[in-house]
Motif scaffolding. Sequence first.
Motif: not given
Length: 217
Positions: A157-173
Amino acid sequence: MRKINTFWNWFQDNNKTIKNGINETPKNQKNITFWMNKNLGYYCKEIDFIIIFPNKNTDKTELIITANGNPDYFGQVINLVDKAPLLRKWKFTAFIQPTERINEIINGLDEPYILKEISLKASDTKFLSLDYDEKTDKYDIIVFLKNYNLYCDTKTLKQAIFIILQNSIAENSLFQNINFVQLAQMPNNNEELIHLYDFQSYIDTFNSYILKNKSVK
């Protein structure tokens, strides 16, 4: 450093085969992916890759190196891409960059992210900032999900949230701006919460406010 050079030496020797993978049979494509994974794993087993083949807008094949949103391995991604060779038909990118499908997400027309038993839509997730650390410029946030009580708190679940976040902002952000993420059930009254796809806008607005106050002082 030696492991980085070993990977890029292998990649240069095989870059034409990898680039032509789109024209191969599924069996050969699987073989190419296997050796790509294996050689990248010799450098770091916790990072992955995505290959984007040329389209009408570019003649270059893009290799994206990703840490899957895990900040513990952002340094390995950056170090690897920094040492990438100059190849005329290739573009090398560190981290997954923000999606261009933001209008679909805003209108709720986005496809769900499906990881194992979990299905989440970016348009259905909201967040609230818990704390901001002035020393590190990082945020603690709480992410609200419609079906959190169904999933509970799992690694997937946490991995899914991070994928959504990195598709909204740059992954390194994520590494630059987020210190801690807590998950919770979406409350019935959630009008005051912020959509997760607006996180970058939230950061920009808040940072402008901080800079303005510092200049006044």
